[in-house]
Scaffold this motif. Structure first.
Motif, PDB file in Angstrom:
ATOM      1  N   ILE A 155       0.735  -1.111   0.131  1.00 31.63           N
ATOM      2  CA  ILE A 155       0.062  -0.014   0.117  1.00 31.63           C
ATOM      3  C   ILE A 155       0.885   1.239   0.168  1.00 31.63           C
ATOM      4  O   ILE A 155       0.536   2.055  -0.754  1.00 31.63           O
ATOM      5  CB  ILE A 155      -0.875   0.140   1.429  1.00 31.63           C
ATOM      6  CG1 ILE A 155      -1.823  -1.246   1.158  1.00 31.63           C
ATOM      7  CG2 ILE A 155      -1.618   1.436   1.255  1.00 31.63           C
ATOM      8  CD1 ILE A 155      -2.980  -1.348   2.286  1.00 31.63           C
ATOM      9  N   ALA A 156       2.019   1.212   0.809  1.00 34.33           N
ATOM     10  CA  ALA A 156       2.800   2.393   0.815  1.00 34.33           C
ATOM     11  C   ALA A 156       3.241   2.808  -0.771  1.00 34.33           C
ATOM     12  O   ALA A 156       3.573   4.044  -1.076  1.00 34.33           O
ATOM     13  CB  ALA A 156       4.005   2.002   1.597  1.00 34.33           C
ATOM     14  N   VAL A 157       3.721   1.700  -1.387  1.00 33.04           N
ATOM     15  CA  VAL A 157       4.471   1.981  -2.825  1.00 33.04           C
ATOM     16  C   VAL A 157       2.936   2.628  -3.667  1.00 33.04           C
ATOM     17  O   VAL A 157       3.106   3.760  -4.216  1.00 33.04           O
ATOM     18  CB  VAL A 157       4.572   0.629  -3.612  1.00 33.04           C
ATOM     19  CG1 VAL A 157       4.876   0.969  -4.956  1.00 33.04           C
ATOM     20  CG2 VAL A 157       5.896  -0.055  -2.789  1.00 33.04           C
ATOM     21  N   ILE A 158       1.913   1.981  -3.483  1.00 38.02           N
ATOM     22  CA  ILE A 158       0.859   2.723  -4.043  1.00 38.02           C
ATOM     23  C   ILE A 158       0.542   3.989  -3.819  1.00 38.02           C
ATOM     24  O   ILE A 158       0.454   4.907  -4.610  1.00 38.02           O
ATOM     25  CB  ILE A 158      -0.662   1.639  -4.160  1.00 38.02           C
ATOM     26  CG1 ILE A 158      -0.447   0.199  -4.444  1.00 38.02           C
ATOM     27  CG2 ILE A 158      -1.714   2.291  -4.704  1.00 38.02           C
ATOM     28  CD1 ILE A 158      -1.467  -0.800  -4.058  1.00 38.02           C
ATOM     29  N   MET A 159       0.540   4.296  -2.396  1.00 39.99           N
ATOM     30  CA  MET A 159       0.197   5.711  -1.864  1.00 39.99           C
ATOM     31  C   MET A 159       1.249   6.676  -2.605  1.00 39.99           C
ATOM     32  O   MET A 159       1.108   7.774  -2.584  1.00 39.99           O
ATOM     33  CB  MET A 159       0.093   5.533  -0.584  1.00 39.99           C
ATOM     34  CG  MET A 159      -0.994   4.995   0.191  1.00 39.99           C
ATOM     35  SD  MET A 159      -2.719   5.648  -0.196  1.00 39.99           S
ATOM     36  CE  MET A 159      -2.636   7.290   0.438  1.00 39.99           C
ATOM     37  N   ALA A 160       2.653   6.160  -2.493  1.00 36.66           N
ATOM     38  CA  ALA A 160       3.769   7.041  -2.991  1.00 36.66           C
ATOM     39  C   ALA A 160       3.440   7.341  -4.451  1.00 36.66           C
ATOM     40  O   ALA A 160       3.460   8.772  -4.753  1.00 36.66           O
ATOM     41  CB  ALA A 160       5.122   6.311  -2.889  1.00 36.66           C
ATOM     42  N   VAL A 161       3.031   6.513  -5.072  1.00 35.56           N
ATOM     43  CA  VAL A 161       2.555   7.011  -6.762  1.00 35.56           C
ATOM     44  C   VAL A 161       1.610   7.920  -6.638  1.00 35.56           C
ATOM     45  O   VAL A 161       1.666   8.897  -7.404  1.00 35.56           O
ATOM     46  CB  VAL A 161       2.305   5.505  -7.420  1.00 35.56           C
ATOM     47  CG1 VAL A 161       1.834   5.961  -9.020  1.00 35.56           C
ATOM     48  CG2 VAL A 161       3.492   4.690  -7.606  1.00 35.56           C
ATOM     49  N   TYR A 162       0.566   7.499  -5.856  1.00 44.97           N
ATOM     50  CA  TYR A 162      -0.719   8.617  -5.810  1.00 44.97           C
ATOM     51  C   TYR A 162      -0.215   9.784  -5.339  1.00 44.97           C
ATOM     52  O   TYR A 162      -0.596  11.107  -6.030  1.00 44.97           O
ATOM     53  CB  TYR A 162      -1.636   7.626  -4.959  1.00 44.97           C
ATOM     54  CG  TYR A 162      -2.972   8.549  -4.717  1.00 44.97           C
ATOM     55  CD1 TYR A 162      -3.868   9.148  -5.587  1.00 44.97           C
ATOM     56  CD2 TYR A 162      -2.981   9.194  -3.277  1.00 44.97           C
ATOM     57  CE1 TYR A 162      -4.838   9.780  -5.157  1.00 44.97           C
ATOM     58  CE2 TYR A 162      -4.167  10.086  -2.995  1.00 44.97           C
ATOM     59  CZ  TYR A 162      -5.034  10.077  -4.020  1.00 44.97           C
ATOM     60  OH  TYR A 162      -6.095  11.032  -3.592  1.00 44.97           O
ATOM     61  N   ALA A 163       0.493   9.701  -4.407  1.00 44.33           N
ATOM     62  CA  ALA A 163       0.667  11.240  -3.768  1.00 44.33           C
ATOM     63  C   ALA A 163       1.786  12.058  -4.763  1.00 44.33           C
ATOM     64  O   ALA A 163       1.269  13.404  -4.927  1.00 44.33           O
ATOM     65  CB  ALA A 163       1.524  10.850  -2.344  1.00 44.33           C
ATOM     66  N   LEU A 164       2.771  11.418  -5.423  1.00 35.83           N
ATOM     67  CA  LEU A 164       3.252  11.899  -6.395  1.00 35.83           C
ATOM     68  C   LEU A 164       2.365  12.473  -7.564  1.00 35.83           C
ATOM     69  O   LEU A 164       2.912  13.504  -7.866  1.00 35.83           O
ATOM     70  CB  LEU A 164       4.457  10.953  -7.118  1.00 35.83           C
ATOM     71  CG  LEU A 164       5.890  10.799  -6.355  1.00 35.83           C
ATOM     72  CD1 LEU A 164       6.942   9.975  -7.014  1.00 35.83           C
ATOM     73  CD2 LEU A 164       6.340  12.504  -6.292  1.00 35.83           C
ATOM     74  N   VAL A 165       1.704  11.762  -8.021  1.00 40.55           N
ATOM     75  CA  VAL A 165       0.819  12.326  -9.219  1.00 40.55           C
ATOM     76  C   VAL A 165       0.031  13.241  -8.703  1.00 40.55           C
ATOM     77  O   VAL A 165      -0.085  14.397  -9.515  1.00 40.55           O
ATOM     78  CB  VAL A 165      -0.309  11.056  -9.500  1.00 40.55           C
ATOM     79  CG1 VAL A 165      -1.307  11.606 -10.453  1.00 40.55           C
ATOM     80  CG2 VAL A 165       0.702  10.025 -10.191  1.00 40.55           C
ATOM     81  N   GLU A 166      -0.437  13.195  -7.722  1.00 46.43           N
ATOM     82  CA  GLU A 166      -1.285  14.604  -6.876  1.00 46.43           C
ATOM     83  C   GLU A 166      -0.429  15.465  -6.952  1.00 46.43           C
ATOM     84  O   GLU A 166      -1.027  16.654  -7.193  1.00 46.43           O
ATOM     85  CB  GLU A 166      -1.905  14.156  -5.812  1.00 46.43           C
ATOM     86  CG  GLU A 166      -3.064  12.998  -5.586  1.00 46.43           C
ATOM     87  CD  GLU A 166      -4.318  13.735  -6.560  1.00 46.43           C
ATOM     88  OE1 GLU A 166      -4.876  14.447  -5.638  1.00 46.43           O
ATOM     89  OE2 GLU A 166      -4.714  13.252  -7.404  1.00 46.43           O
TER      90      GLU A 166
END
Ligand code: UDP
Ligand code: MG
Length: 331
Positions: A250-261
Motif C-alpha cells: 500500500i505504501a508503494v501505491i500511496m507513494a505513486v498516488y501522492a506523487l501524481v497528485e
C-alpha cells in the motif's frame, strides 16, 4: 492368569460436591459390570483429583474412598486449573495402571462408551478419543463458540480432534510419552495428538450437567481458547509479518498516488511527503515486529523442550534401545 485390564479413571473435581455422590455411584455400577464381563481387573480404580475446591469436595472424596476400595483421591494444594489437575492425576496413576481414562466430574460425557474404549485398548490402540456426536444439550452459545474454536484452531495449523474434549483413554506408554512434554502451559487436547501412536475414536451424545454449575464461565473459556492457540501456534506472529507486507505494498501505491497528485498541483505543501512517510514507516515497523516475532517464535519452540521424537516400536532389540531411552530421560 489374565483377569482383565487394570483401568484407572481420572476425574478432576473443582467444587463438585453436588455431583460426586451420583458420579461415583454411576462409575461404581459401570465398574461392577465391566469386572463381571472380565474386561477390567479387581485393582482398577476411580481416582478423583480435588483441584483445590472451596466446598466439601475433598471430604466427600475422602468418605467415598473409605467406603469403597475402588475409589481413590488426590488433593491438590491449590486450584491449579482443569488441565493441570488432569495432567497431575494422569501422571500420578501412570505407574500403577495399564491404561487411564480421563473424564469430567459432571459425566456430561457418556460413561457407557468406556467398555468400548477399553476394547479398543485391548485391540492395540494407545489413544482412544471420546468424540461428541451432537451437542443438542449444550446451550446455543456454548455450541457456536465451541465450533468457532475448533475452526480457528484448524486455521492456525493446530492438530486437534473435532468435537473431542478431555474424555479419552491413554495407554501406559502413551502416558509415559506425554510425561516427556515438560511444558507449563497445558493444552492436553493439542498435546495428545503430538504423542503419535495408534489412535481411534468412539462416539457418544453429550448429556446435560446433572447438578452444579459449569466451572467454565466465559472468562475461563476465552482464556482457555487463547492458551490453546498461543501454546501451539505461531500463526499470529506470521499474521503480523503478512500485514507488514500488505502495508508496504500500500505504501508503494500511496507513494505513486501522492506523487501524481503533487505533480498535478492538487496538494498542499508537505502533504505528499507526509503521506509517503506514514505508510512507509508503518510498513517497515510491522515487518520488523514480524521479524523479531519469528525469533521469539523459535525461542518459544525451544523453551517448550518437547521431545523431538517418540519411539513407537523396536524390532530385534539390542543395547541401542537402552541407550536411546537414556537419552530421552536425560533431556
Ligand atoms: N475443573 C477443575 N478445575 C477448574 C475448573 C474445572 O478441575 O479450575 C473440572 C470440573 O470439576 C469438571 C471439569 O473440570 O470436572 C470440567 O468442568 P465443567 O464441567 O464445569 O466444564 P464444561 O463442561 O462446562 O465445559
Ligand atoms: Mg461439564
Amino acid at each position: 492368569m489374565d483377569n482383565g485390564i487394570k483401568l484407572y479413571v481420572v476425574v478432576p473435581c473443582y467444587n463438585e460436591e453436588a455431583v460426586l455422590p451420583e458420579t461415583s455411584k454411576r462409575m461404581l455400577d459401570l465398574f461392577d459390570t465391566m469386572k463381571r464381563d472380565g474386561l477390567i481387573c479387581e485393582d482398577s480404580r476411580i481416582v478423583f483429583v480435588d483441584d483445590g475446591s472451596k466446598d466439601k469436595t475433598w471430604s466427600t472424596i475422602d468418605s467415598l474412598a473409605k467406603a469403597y476400595p475402588e475409589i481413590a483421591g488426590i488433593k491438590l494444594a491449590r486450584n491449579a486449573g482443569h488441565q493441570n489437575a488432569l495432567f497431575g492425576g494422569l501422571m500420578t496413576v501412570k505407574h500403577d495402571c495399564d491404561c487411564a481414562i480421563s473424564i469430567d466430574a459432571d459425566l456430561q460425557d457418556d460413561i457407557n462408551v468406556i467398555p468400548e474404549m477399553v476394547k479398543h485398548y485391548i485391540d492395540g490402540y494407545d489413544v482412544v478419543y471420546g468424540v461428541r456426536n451432537k451437542r443438542d444439550t449444550d446451550t446455543f452459545f456454548k455450541r457456536t463458540t465451541a465450533v468457532g474454536f475448533y475452526k480457528l484452531m484448524q486455521f492456525m495449523g493446530v492438530n486437534i480432534i473435532f468435537n473431542h474434549a478431555d474424555y479419552r483413554l491413554m495407554s501406559k506408554r502413551a502416558l509415559n510419552a506425554l510425561s516427556d512434554f515438560p511444558e507449563r502451559n497445558m493444552f492436553l487436547r493439542g498435546m495428545v495428538p503430538l504423542v503419535g501412536y495408534r489412535s481411534t475414536s468412539v462416539y457418544y451424545d453429550r448429556n446435560e450437567r446433572f447438578a452444579g454449575e459449569s466451572k467454565y464461565p466465559l472468562k475461563k473459556m476465552l482464556s482457555f481458547a487463547f492458551d490453546g492457540i498461543t501454546s501451539f501456534s505461531i500463526s499470529p506472529i506470521r499474521m503480523i509479518s503478512a500485514l507488514g507486507a500488505i502495508v508496504c505494498v500500500i505504501a508503494v501505491i500511496m507513494a505513486v498516488y501522492a506523487l501524481v497528485e503533487k505533480l498535478m498541483g492538487n496538494t498542499g505543501a508537505g502533504w505528499a511527503s507526509l503521506m509517503m512517510s506514514i505508510w512507509f514507516i508503518g510498513g517497515v515497523q510491522l515487518l520488523s515486529v514480524g521479524l523479531i516475532g519469528e525469533y521469539i517464535g523459535k525461542m518459544y519452540k525451544e523453551v517448550k523442550r518437547r521431545p523431538r521424537y517418540i519411539v513407537e516400536a523396536y524390532v530385534n532389540e539390542t543395547d541401542s534401545k537402552e541407550r536411546s531411552e537414556e537419552v530421552t530421560e536425560n533431556v
